[in-house]
Scaffold this active site. Structure first.
Site, PDB file in Angstrom:
ATOM      1  N   HIS A   1       5.722 -56.351  13.485  1.00 33.81           N
ATOM      2  CA  HIS A   1       5.946 -55.159  12.666  1.00 33.81           C
ATOM      3  C   HIS A   1       5.595 -53.873  13.416  1.00 33.81           C
ATOM      4  O   HIS A   1       4.687 -53.819  14.221  1.00 33.81           O
ATOM      5  CB  HIS A   1       5.182 -55.234  11.346  1.00 33.81           C
ATOM      6  CG  HIS A   1       3.702 -55.452  11.479  1.00 33.81           C
ATOM      7  ND1 HIS A   1       2.904 -55.724  10.407  1.00 33.81           N
ATOM      8  CD2 HIS A   1       2.881 -55.449  12.550  1.00 33.81           C
ATOM      9  CE1 HIS A   1       1.655 -55.866  10.797  1.00 33.81           C
ATOM     10  NE2 HIS A   1       1.621 -55.706  12.094  1.00 33.81           N
ATOM     11  N   ASN A   2       6.377 -52.843  13.126  1.00 30.02           N
ATOM     12  CA  ASN A   2       6.186 -51.490  13.662  1.00 30.02           C
ATOM     13  C   ASN A   2       6.417 -51.366  15.164  1.00 30.02           C
ATOM     14  O   ASN A   2       6.105 -50.327  15.752  1.00 30.02           O
ATOM     15  CB  ASN A   2       4.783 -50.956  13.324  1.00 30.02           C
ATOM     16  CG  ASN A   2       4.567 -50.810  11.833  1.00 30.02           C
ATOM     17  OD1 ASN A   2       4.049 -51.718  11.195  1.00 30.02           O
ATOM     18  ND2 ASN A   2       4.974 -49.681  11.269  1.00 30.02           N
TER      19      ASN A   2
END
Length: 330
Positions: free
Chosen positions: A242-243
């Protein structure tokens, strides 16, 4: 499907030496070329095959000067190696069967929007308010969640899962069983030693001209977006947490793992089984050898690294030479 030397030369901007009307229907290695096939010569060590090759057409560099007579028709280009990639793309396009319409067993929400010439295969699912651009091919058993946006002329191969809200650009290819937008691995420790799941409220954005390999997983962000920029090519079995941000035109080989919130620069090249820790910054044009382990930021552009923990290639080779010497029996 046959293509003439004239068509090939026009597509590649090349010069013909020989018969412009000779045709080919396949591509072969120069050592095994046969009539009806096309070969190319880019590496000088294979030059001796050029004079005995029975292929109908051979791509060569304009700068190449043959030492003996060559029988096949030649198409001279600036860079034969690059020209082959462009030619294979042409042949693949000519051969491709572009399907249209919707299979009776496909499930498409009434509020979904399908562009002109979209194909939706058997047992595919397209959720509410999803948008599929013109010419995109959605193969059987694909899941496209609510609010997903997919651009034009994409290919979504069987078994792909694209979770709610994710965005795919134009001309992207997503290979079989890839998962786009699954939850990021976010858990908060609690006082009793258990873990509380942190909601992953963001999405995944994949920009134009990207390719995502089979069984690769790209997690949705905690907030905002996990971003795959234009022209990125990801091999099979890659984990993108994620991210993460992966800069444009970066290529990454199989089984690489990138931990959360790491920012990868543009035009990087990573070998297989690379591991990258979280919250790092990797400079543009970084090259990582297979199985490199990255534990800190890489700040200088256009450097090569090897080893785990990784350090610069030249330093690694010097250290390895010293290691080998110290381990020899006296």
């Amino acid at each position: 499907m046959e293509v003439s030397a004239k068509v090939i030369a026009e597509h590649l901007g090349g010069e013909i030496v020989g018969d412009p009307d000779v045709t080919v229907s396949s591509v072969a290695r120069i050592e095994s070329g046969k009539p009806g096939s096309l070969c190319f010569l880019a590496n000088p060590k294979y030059e001796h095959y050029l004079y005995t090759c029975k292929a109908s057409i051979i791509l060569i560099n304009k700068s190449f000067e043959p030492k003996e007579k060559i029988t096949p028709t030649l198409v001279k280009v600036d860079n034969a190696y690059e020209a082959v990639a462009s030619l294979l793309d042409l042949l693949n396009t000519l051969k491709a069967e572009r399907r249209r319409g919707r299979a009776w067993s496909a499930s498409v929400a009434w509020s979904a929007r399908l562009g002109k010439g979209v194909y939706v295969g058997p047992h595919a699912y397209i959720g509410k308010k999803a948008s599929i651009g013109a010419g995109t091919q959605v193969y059987p058993q694909v899941y496209i969640g609510d609010g997903v946006t997919i651009g034009e002329d994409c290919i979504i191969y069987p078994g792909v899962r694209i979770y709610r809200g994710c965005r795919i650009g134009n001309r992207c290819i997503i290979q079989a069983n890839a998962v786009i937008g699954s939850d990021g691995f976010g858990f908060a420790p609690t006082a009793d030693g258990s873990y509380k799941k942190i909601p992953q409220t963001g999405i995944v954005t994949i920009e134009d001209d990207c390719e995502i390999g089979a069984n690769t997983v790209i997690d949705r962000s905690t907030m905002g977006t996990t971003l795959i920029e234009k022209g990125v090519k990801l091999d099979n079995l890659i984990q993108v947490a994620h991210n993460v941000v992966i800069g444009s035109n970066t290529v990454i080989a199989a089984q690489t793992g990138i931990a959360g919130s790491t920012k990868i620069g543009r035009s990087c090249m990573f070998g297989g089984q690379v591991g990258i820790a979280g919250h790092l910054h990797i400079a543009d044009k970084t090259k990582l050898a297979a199985q490199a382990g990255i534990m800190s930021d890489i700040k200088e552009e256009d450097k090569a690294y090897i080893g785990s923990p990784a350090f610069e290639h030249i330093e690694f080779m010097r250290a390895y030479a010293q290691f080998r010497r110290s381990g020899r029996k006296k």
